[in-house]
Design a protein around this motif. Structure first.
Motif, PDB file in Angstrom:
ATOM      1  N   GLU A 108       3.316  15.358   4.979  1.00  0.00           N
ATOM      2  CA  GLU A 108       3.226  14.122   5.753  1.00  0.00           C
ATOM      3  C   GLU A 108       2.286  13.113   5.126  1.00  0.00           C
ATOM      4  O   GLU A 108       2.368  11.933   5.418  1.00  0.00           O
ATOM      5  CB  GLU A 108       2.775  14.426   7.183  1.00  0.00           C
ATOM      6  N   LEU A 109       1.350  13.576   4.291  1.00  0.00           N
ATOM      7  CA  LEU A 109       0.470  12.574   3.680  1.00  0.00           C
ATOM      8  C   LEU A 109       0.701  12.404   2.186  1.00  0.00           C
ATOM      9  O   LEU A 109      -0.149  11.874   1.478  1.00  0.00           O
ATOM     10  CB  LEU A 109      -1.009  12.772   4.016  1.00  0.00           C
ATOM     11  N   GLY A 110       1.843  12.803   1.688  1.00  0.00           N
ATOM     12  CA  GLY A 110       2.126  12.641   0.267  1.00  0.00           C
ATOM     13  C   GLY A 110       2.732  11.286  -0.061  1.00  0.00           C
ATOM     14  O   GLY A 110       3.065  10.502   0.826  1.00  0.00           O
ATOM     15  N   TRP A 111       2.891  11.035  -1.341  1.00  0.00           N
ATOM     16  CA  TRP A 111       3.395   9.713  -1.754  1.00  0.00           C
ATOM     17  C   TRP A 111       4.871   9.543  -1.419  1.00  0.00           C
ATOM     18  O   TRP A 111       5.360   8.437  -1.242  1.00  0.00           O
ATOM     19  CB  TRP A 111       3.149   9.478  -3.236  1.00  0.00           C
ATOM     20  N   ARG A 112       5.611  10.679  -1.310  1.00  0.00           N
ATOM     21  CA  ARG A 112       7.006  10.613  -0.951  1.00  0.00           C
ATOM     22  C   ARG A 112       7.181   9.950   0.416  1.00  0.00           C
ATOM     23  O   ARG A 112       8.046   9.118   0.623  1.00  0.00           O
ATOM     24  CB  ARG A 112       7.530  12.041  -0.829  1.00  0.00           C
ATOM     25  N   GLN A 113       6.307  10.377   1.344  1.00  0.00           N
ATOM     26  CA  GLN A 113       6.346   9.824   2.692  1.00  0.00           C
ATOM     27  C   GLN A 113       5.986   8.336   2.656  1.00  0.00           C
ATOM     28  O   GLN A 113       6.637   7.520   3.296  1.00  0.00           O
ATOM     29  CB  GLN A 113       5.339  10.610   3.543  1.00  0.00           C
ATOM     30  N   SER A 114       4.964   7.994   1.859  1.00  0.00           N
ATOM     31  CA  SER A 114       4.591   6.589   1.722  1.00  0.00           C
ATOM     32  C   SER A 114       5.741   5.778   1.145  1.00  0.00           C
ATOM     33  O   SER A 114       6.030   4.675   1.601  1.00  0.00           O
ATOM     34  CB  SER A 114       3.376   6.444   0.799  1.00  0.00           C
ATOM     35  N   GLY A 115       6.387   6.348   0.127  1.00  0.00           N
ATOM     36  CA  GLY A 115       7.491   5.641  -0.511  1.00  0.00           C
ATOM     37  C   GLY A 115       8.652   5.445   0.438  1.00  0.00           C
ATOM     38  O   GLY A 115       9.250   4.371   0.513  1.00  0.00           O
ATOM     39  N   MET A 130      -1.178   1.178  -7.390  1.00  0.00           N
ATOM     40  CA  MET A 130      -1.465   2.435  -8.082  1.00  0.00           C
ATOM     41  C   MET A 130      -2.661   3.153  -7.479  1.00  0.00           C
ATOM     42  O   MET A 130      -2.669   4.370  -7.351  1.00  0.00           O
ATOM     43  CB  MET A 130      -1.777   2.141  -9.545  1.00  0.00           C
ATOM     44  N   VAL A 131      -3.699   2.380  -7.136  1.00  0.00           N
ATOM     45  CA  VAL A 131      -4.903   3.019  -6.604  1.00  0.00           C
ATOM     46  C   VAL A 131      -4.607   3.656  -5.259  1.00  0.00           C
ATOM     47  O   VAL A 131      -5.023   4.784  -4.982  1.00  0.00           O
ATOM     48  CB  VAL A 131      -6.044   1.995  -6.480  1.00  0.00           C
ATOM     49  N   THR A 132      -3.849   2.952  -4.416  1.00  0.00           N
ATOM     50  CA  THR A 132      -3.524   3.542  -3.120  1.00  0.00           C
ATOM     51  C   THR A 132      -2.667   4.791  -3.317  1.00  0.00           C
ATOM     52  O   THR A 132      -2.824   5.779  -2.614  1.00  0.00           O
ATOM     53  CB  THR A 132      -2.801   2.534  -2.215  1.00  0.00           C
ATOM     54  N   LEU A 133      -1.786   4.741  -4.307  1.00  0.00           N
ATOM     55  CA  LEU A 133      -0.970   5.918  -4.626  1.00  0.00           C
ATOM     56  C   LEU A 133      -1.867   7.097  -4.994  1.00  0.00           C
ATOM     57  O   LEU A 133      -1.678   8.219  -4.523  1.00  0.00           O
ATOM     58  CB  LEU A 133      -0.035   5.585  -5.792  1.00  0.00           C
ATOM     59  N   ALA A 134      -2.870   6.813  -5.821  1.00  0.00           N
ATOM     60  CA  ALA A 134      -3.748   7.891  -6.265  1.00  0.00           C
ATOM     61  C   ALA A 134      -4.519   8.496  -5.099  1.00  0.00           C
ATOM     62  O   ALA A 134      -4.672   9.709  -5.009  1.00  0.00           O
ATOM     63  CB  ALA A 134      -4.712   7.374  -7.320  1.00  0.00           C
ATOM     64  N   PHE A 135      -4.991   7.645  -4.184  1.00  0.00           N
ATOM     65  CA  PHE A 135      -5.737   8.188  -3.039  1.00  0.00           C
ATOM     66  C   PHE A 135      -4.842   9.063  -2.170  1.00  0.00           C
ATOM     67  O   PHE A 135      -5.267  10.104  -1.666  1.00  0.00           O
ATOM     68  CB  PHE A 135      -6.350   7.066  -2.204  1.00  0.00           C
ATOM     69  N   VAL A 154       4.596  14.601 -12.711  1.00  0.00           N
ATOM     70  CA  VAL A 154       4.343  13.931 -13.984  1.00  0.00           C
ATOM     71  C   VAL A 154       4.271  12.422 -13.794  1.00  0.00           C
ATOM     72  O   VAL A 154       3.423  11.751 -14.360  1.00  0.00           O
ATOM     73  CB  VAL A 154       5.440  14.297 -14.995  1.00  0.00           C
ATOM     74  N   LEU A 155       5.168  11.895 -12.948  1.00  0.00           N
ATOM     75  CA  LEU A 155       5.176  10.453 -12.705  1.00  0.00           C
ATOM     76  C   LEU A 155       3.829   9.996 -12.168  1.00  0.00           C
ATOM     77  O   LEU A 155       3.215   9.055 -12.681  1.00  0.00           O
ATOM     78  CB  LEU A 155       6.268  10.096 -11.693  1.00  0.00           C
ATOM     79  N   VAL A 156       3.375  10.685 -11.118  1.00  0.00           N
ATOM     80  CA  VAL A 156       2.152  10.241 -10.463  1.00  0.00           C
ATOM     81  C   VAL A 156       0.970  10.346 -11.415  1.00  0.00           C
ATOM     82  O   VAL A 156       0.141   9.443 -11.510  1.00  0.00           O
ATOM     83  CB  VAL A 156       1.931  11.037  -9.170  1.00  0.00           C
ATOM     84  N   ILE A 157       0.931  11.449 -12.177  1.00  0.00           N
ATOM     85  CA  ILE A 157      -0.185  11.624 -13.095  1.00  0.00           C
ATOM     86  C   ILE A 157      -0.104  10.589 -14.235  1.00  0.00           C
ATOM     87  O   ILE A 157      -1.129  10.109 -14.718  1.00  0.00           O
ATOM     88  CB  ILE A 157      -0.235  13.080 -13.602  1.00  0.00           C
ATOM     89  N   SER A 209       0.832  -1.194   0.000  1.00  0.00           N
ATOM     90  CA  SER A 209       0.000   0.000   0.000  1.00  0.00           C
ATOM     91  C   SER A 209       0.871   1.249   0.000  1.00  0.00           C
ATOM     92  O   SER A 209       1.813   1.357   0.769  1.00  0.00           O
ATOM     93  CB  SER A 209      -0.891   0.002   1.242  1.00  0.00           C
ATOM     94  N   LEU A 210       0.528   2.185  -0.865  1.00  0.00           N
ATOM     95  CA  LEU A 210       1.204   3.488  -0.833  1.00  0.00           C
ATOM     96  C   LEU A 210       0.299   4.539  -0.205  1.00  0.00           C
ATOM     97  O   LEU A 210       0.549   5.725  -0.312  1.00  0.00           O
ATOM     98  CB  LEU A 210       1.613   3.919  -2.245  1.00  0.00           C
ATOM     99  N   ALA A 211      -0.782   4.083   0.439  1.00  0.00           N
ATOM    100  CA  ALA A 211      -1.706   5.035   1.054  1.00  0.00           C
ATOM    101  C   ALA A 211      -1.398   5.234   2.524  1.00  0.00           C
ATOM    102  O   ALA A 211      -2.110   5.941   3.213  1.00  0.00           O
ATOM    103  CB  ALA A 211      -3.149   4.557   0.884  1.00  0.00           C
ATOM    104  N   HIS A 212      -0.343   4.598   3.010  1.00  0.00           N
ATOM    105  CA  HIS A 212      -0.152   4.574   4.448  1.00  0.00           C
ATOM    106  C   HIS A 212       0.116   5.948   5.055  1.00  0.00           C
ATOM    107  O   HIS A 212      -0.303   6.230   6.169  1.00  0.00           O
ATOM    108  CB  HIS A 212       0.976   3.609   4.805  1.00  0.00           C
ATOM    109  N   ALA A 213       0.812   6.799   4.312  1.00  0.00           N
ATOM    110  CA  ALA A 213       1.084   8.146   4.816  1.00  0.00           C
ATOM    111  C   ALA A 213      -0.214   8.911   5.038  1.00  0.00           C
ATOM    112  O   ALA A 213      -0.293   9.781   5.907  1.00  0.00           O
ATOM    113  CB  ALA A 213       1.982   8.899   3.856  1.00  0.00           C
ATOM    114  N   ALA A 214      -1.244   8.576   4.265  1.00  0.00           N
ATOM    115  CA  ALA A 214      -2.511   9.284   4.393  1.00  0.00           C
ATOM    116  C   ALA A 214      -3.076   9.132   5.809  1.00  0.00           C
ATOM    117  O   ALA A 214      -3.573  10.095   6.395  1.00  0.00           O
ATOM    118  CB  ALA A 214      -3.509   8.752   3.368  1.00  0.00           C
TER     119      ALA A 214
END
Lengths: 315, 292
Positions: free
Chosen positions: A241-248, A115-120, B224-227, A57-62
């Motif tokens: 804190e809730l971005g994908w960078r933090q999740s990654g 991908m979906v968790t990333l998008a959320f 761009v990556l995420v989009i 899951s990449l939604a964990h930072a959320a």
């Protein structure tokens, strides 16, 4: 010594060392180790998903961020400072978000799930950094840190550094025991079954979707605990804190330490916190250093640092 | 909204979508054929933009910069594939995510090290600096028309390569069953390396074309990556056709979101994605089979 005993010895020594830091009481070390322990809680909660349920899951930072924002909102808007109220409410917010996001994301499997968790995560990130209600990209300061007082006498004041540190330590120990107990219970065995072969587990009569969602919500709530502690320690929340960078970064922590072990992510969290801190002192480009370490670990230590511990001295 | 404003936004959306398609097509090809989830794809877009900035400054022309830059990025992609990505084909997606995430950190710092934290403008070629009038107040820059047309040409070329050439045939075979292809005597390692460097070049080309429009700055690859991930997921992972329609959808949704709901505009695209996935969990053109 067996691998198991070695791990237990390592954890006990680590816990004693962490308590020794509290006794020394140096401001700098309390802050650094406090941060590292928060990352530990955050990382072991993700390990439940990645290492045990096989859900990347990449939604964990959320959930981390939502809980931190919940604390900020409760403190600033409603003047609630009692942690007996704010902590459960913040965790409930994280768990509720995990329930919604999990319910939607778990319809997808494999790469689609990632991908979906990333998008959320990104959706929430943009919501919090652009919408006018949450302080925008500057974030929010807490008007007051959580304070529990009985009859006017402070019992637990998270504004006090040592108290906050010990509170975080207790939270880490509790989360660790909670998760390791959970994983030894039948619930954990079913999760392992799902990771191994979901169809067979379903054929055995387990409603795998419900187990996955439950794991997602539990992990989200524990991540919320980490977010709450982070906001309480720093008195500040911001949308990064809730971005994908933090999740990654967190996913990296778990894998660097060794997924599916619980103690591995703890090692990873300490390793990365120190690498970040001392790397930043050493050079302006510490991310490149971390990037290089990550690449080397992926290529040469497929099971993370925990793999080293388990192999012990036998190389 | 007046009609000419709608037309302008629609044009902008299509243009943005076409650029996005260049990035997303590489991402979806690399995933479809190599089975690698490439988080460093946005970095290649960024490196392309920086390369365009640097070469355009040296040679004085964006055209030369592109002509020189694309082969350089092809070579660079080949090196990255041989040195790092090729070691992970047998491993799970997680290791790939982790490795390419490490590459993102590395490339970001590399660009900061070489070019600093500043925002660098890239001049629009003089020939294309004019604009077309749309209605009474609005006008559309000629450069945007040029990028749209270039992207369309590349999209058609890609379609031809994939459907009409021997290389494309192998590529499609590799996407459906790489092991079988190897048994039939095709050097799959070479095929994978070519596909990866083609993907890198596509992303870099998109960065080069976008450089005069967006300027060049550190971390420009990440959004761009995420989009592009969103585009790929909407279109169906591995499907180039899906990436094309997904990119147009995302481009148009994003442009109209900025006009209609400016305070939460960036979230619009993700809402569109969530809606598409609830309707079709494997994307618009996704294969019905189990995920690889």
């Amino acid at each position: 010594m067996t691998a198991r005993q070695r791990v237990q010895a390592l954890l006990c020594a680590g816990a004693l060392a962490l308590l020794a830091v509290a006794a020394v009481g140096d401001r700098f070390w309390l802050q650094l180790f406090g941060k590292a322990m928060i990352t530990c809680i955050f990382a072991i909660s993700l390990d439940l998903l990645v290492g045990y349920a096989g859900l990347v899951s990449l939604a964990h930072a959320a959930f981390f961020g939502l809980s931190a924002y919940a604390l900020a909102g409760l403190t600033n808007r409603l003047q609630l400072v009692n942690p007996l109220l704010t902590l459960p409410l913040a965790l409930a917010a994280a768990a509720l978000a995990a329930l919604c996001i999990g319910w939607l994301s778990l319809r997808a499997a494999g790469v689609y799930f990632i991908m979906v968790t990333l998008a959320f995560t990104q959706m929430l990130f943009y919501l919090f950094s652009e919408a006018p209600w949450f302080g925008g990209s500057d974030g929010l300061y807490l008007s007051q840190k959580p304070l529990l007082s009985i009859l006017g006498r402070p019992l637990l004041d998270l504004g006090n550094r040592t108290a906050a540190y010990l509170f975080i330590f207790a939270a880490l120990v509790l989360s660790y025991f909670f998760l390791s107990r959970l994983l030894r219970a039948p619930f954990g065995r079913v999760l392992a079954g799902i990771r191994g072969n979901e169809q067979r587990t379903r054929a055995l009569g387990f409603s795998t979707a419900r187990y996955k969602l439950t794991a997602f919500v539990i992990a989200g709530a524990v991540a919320g605990l980490a977010g709450y502690l982070d906001a309480a320690l720093y008195g500040f929340v911001n949308p990064a804190e809730l971005g994908w960078r933090q999740s990654g970064l967190l996913l990296m922590t778990v894998l660097l330490g060794g997924r599916g072990t619980l103690y591995g992510p703890i090692l990873g969290a300490f390793l990365l916190t120190f690498l970040e801190h001392y790397g930043a002192r050493l050079t302006d480009h510490s991310s490149a250093l971390i990037g290089a370490v990550v690449i080397l670990v992926v290529l040469f230590l497929p099971r993370g640092v925990a793999g080293l511990v388990e192999r012990g001295g036998r190389g | 909204m007046t009609l000419s404003l709608v037309a302008l936004q629609l044009l902008n959306g299509v243009e943005q979508g076409l650029l996005l398609f260049l990035v997303a097509s590489g991402l979806t090809l690399v995933f479809g054929v190599l089975g690698v989830l490439n988080f460093a794809h946005g970095s290649f877009y960024m490196l392309g933009a920086y390369l365009a900035f640097w070469l355009a400054e040296r040679t004085g022309s964006l055209l030369f910069a592109v002509l020189l830059g694309v082969p350089l990025m092809l070579l660079f992609g080949f090196l990255v594939e041989r040195l790092a990505v090729a070691r992970l084909y047998q491993r799970d997606h997680l290791s790939q995510v982790l490795l390419t995430y490490g590459l993102v950190l590395l490339f970001n710092e590399l660009s900061r090290l070489l070019f600093g934290n500043d925002v660098h403008p890239v001049a629009t070629p003089a020939l294309l600096s004019g604009s077309f009038k749309l209605g009474e107040v609005q006008s559309w820059p000629a450069y945007r028309l040029f990028t749209s047309l270039s992207c369309l040409v590349i999209a058609l070329l890609l379609r031809y390569v994939i459907l009409g050439t021997r290389f494309g045939m192998r590529l499609r075979a590799g996407a459906s069953n790489a092991e079988m292809l190897e048994v039939l005597g095709v050097d799959v390692r070479k095929l994978f390396a070519r596909v990866f460097s083609a993907g890198v070049a596509l992303a870099a080309l998109a960065g080069m074309l976008a450089a005069p429009l967006t300027t060049v700055y550190p971390g420009m690859g990440e959004s761009v990556l995420v989009i592009s991930f969103v585009v790929v997921v909407i279109g169906g992972i591995g499907s180039v056709r899906g990436a094309f329609f997904g990119a147009l959808l995302v481009g148009i949704a994003d442009t109209f979101g900025k006009v209609l709901v400016p305070s939460v505009s960036s979230a619009v695209v993700y809402a569109v994605m969530a809606a598409v996935l609830i309707w079709r969990p494997r994307g618009l053109f996704g294969a019905p089979a189990e995920a690889r």
